[in-house]
Design a protein around this motif. Sequence first.
Motif, PDB file in Angstrom:
ATOM      1  N   LYS A  22       0.919   9.849  -5.156  1.00 37.22           N
ATOM      2  CA  LYS A  22       1.265  11.170  -4.641  1.00 37.22           C
ATOM      3  C   LYS A  22       2.225  11.870  -5.596  1.00 37.22           C
ATOM      4  N   GLY A  38       0.699  10.644   2.136  1.00 34.55           N
ATOM      5  CA  GLY A  38       0.387  10.940   0.742  1.00 34.55           C
ATOM      6  C   GLY A  38      -0.127  12.346   0.537  1.00 34.55           C
ATOM      7  N   ASP A  61       0.819  -1.207   0.000  1.00 34.67           N
ATOM      8  CA  ASP A  61       0.000   0.000   0.000  1.00 34.67           C
ATOM      9  C   ASP A  61       0.859   1.265   0.000  1.00 34.67           C
ATOM     10  N   SER A  62       1.941   1.251   0.776  1.00 29.22           N
ATOM     11  CA  SER A  62       2.801   2.431   0.866  1.00 29.22           C
ATOM     12  C   SER A  62       3.434   2.767  -0.480  1.00 29.22           C
ATOM     13  N   LEU A  69      -1.572   6.989   4.174  1.00 30.34           N
ATOM     14  CA  LEU A  69      -2.441   7.920   3.460  1.00 30.34           C
ATOM     15  C   LEU A  69      -2.128   9.365   3.854  1.00 30.34           C
ATOM     16  N   TYR A  74      -8.202  12.007   4.485  1.00 28.31           N
ATOM     17  CA  TYR A  74      -8.710  10.725   4.017  1.00 28.31           C
ATOM     18  C   TYR A  74     -10.116  10.493   4.541  1.00 28.31           C
ATOM     19  N   TRP A 111      -8.115  11.384  -0.013  1.00 29.70           N
ATOM     20  CA  TRP A 111      -8.021   9.963  -0.304  1.00 29.70           C
ATOM     21  C   TRP A 111      -9.276   9.272   0.219  1.00 29.70           C
ATOM     22  N   ILE A 150       0.684   4.343  -2.819  1.00 29.99           N
ATOM     23  CA  ILE A 150       0.358   5.696  -2.368  1.00 29.99           C
ATOM     24  C   ILE A 150       1.474   6.651  -2.738  1.00 29.99           C
TER      25      ILE A 150
END
Length: 275
Positions: free
Chosen positions: A29, A60, A21-22, A57, A64, A42, A25
Amino acid sequence: MAVTHDGIPVRVWSWPGATADSDLIRQVKRDLREWSLSRVVWVADRGFTSTASRRALMQGGGGYIIGEKLRSGSQEVKAALSRPGRYATVRDNMQVEEVNIGSDDRFVICFNLEQAKRDAAVRAKLEAAIDGSDKLKKDERAYLAGQLSTKPGLKRFLRTTPGGLLRIDKKKIAAEEYLDGKYLLRSSDPKLSAEDIALGYKQLLEVERGWRDMKQLLDLRPVYHLGDQLQTGQVTDRGQDMGGIGALRGALAHQPGVLESGQGDREGGRLDRPG
């Protein structure tokens, strides 16, 4: 997929299934920075609710909106659902209520009456399915229980007595009735209204509609390529097509007398004028 406030797709990304996920993102970004956007929010489903995902998030940029798992058993979810308050009706049969649990994040409970009726109807199917099952033979009841076990929406409410009879778990039913038609949202943005948070989360429906269109209207079939870059290229190309279709939808929505019907000629739909 990146969409405008009105749900028009403007950018699509694709990654291998094992991408962290990182990492995704970080790429989104970096790509969005080139657009010089004044604000980015997000919106993620319940798979991003962990502390690590929320931190990613925030890194990013922007705020969110995340869906929380109602049945997770977390203290924050329990506190949010236990707070008394009044719902405010917004639109599309949706009611919202913001609750304060002393957290840095904001929590908004959404309630949809039509969804609550559908949730209750699902449980009613279980009652109808096991009605008269006591008269069945033991192996026939076992076969019925096996069929119901493949339906997650029904399985969790079914229990089997020591004698092999099928019964409804009334305690679980009572607990589930309290959650009918509800979903819980978490947001880090201090400026969005509760209505904006709820409607922002509904943008995920626009993203899902975009993917359905890519599979149906644009006929995106399973991709068989030798490398991730070629697969990503094909999906991205279809995404750019989706952006054009989304812009067309937006333009037609502002033309008097023009309605959208269906998802394209392939599915029997069309763009037509009424009457």
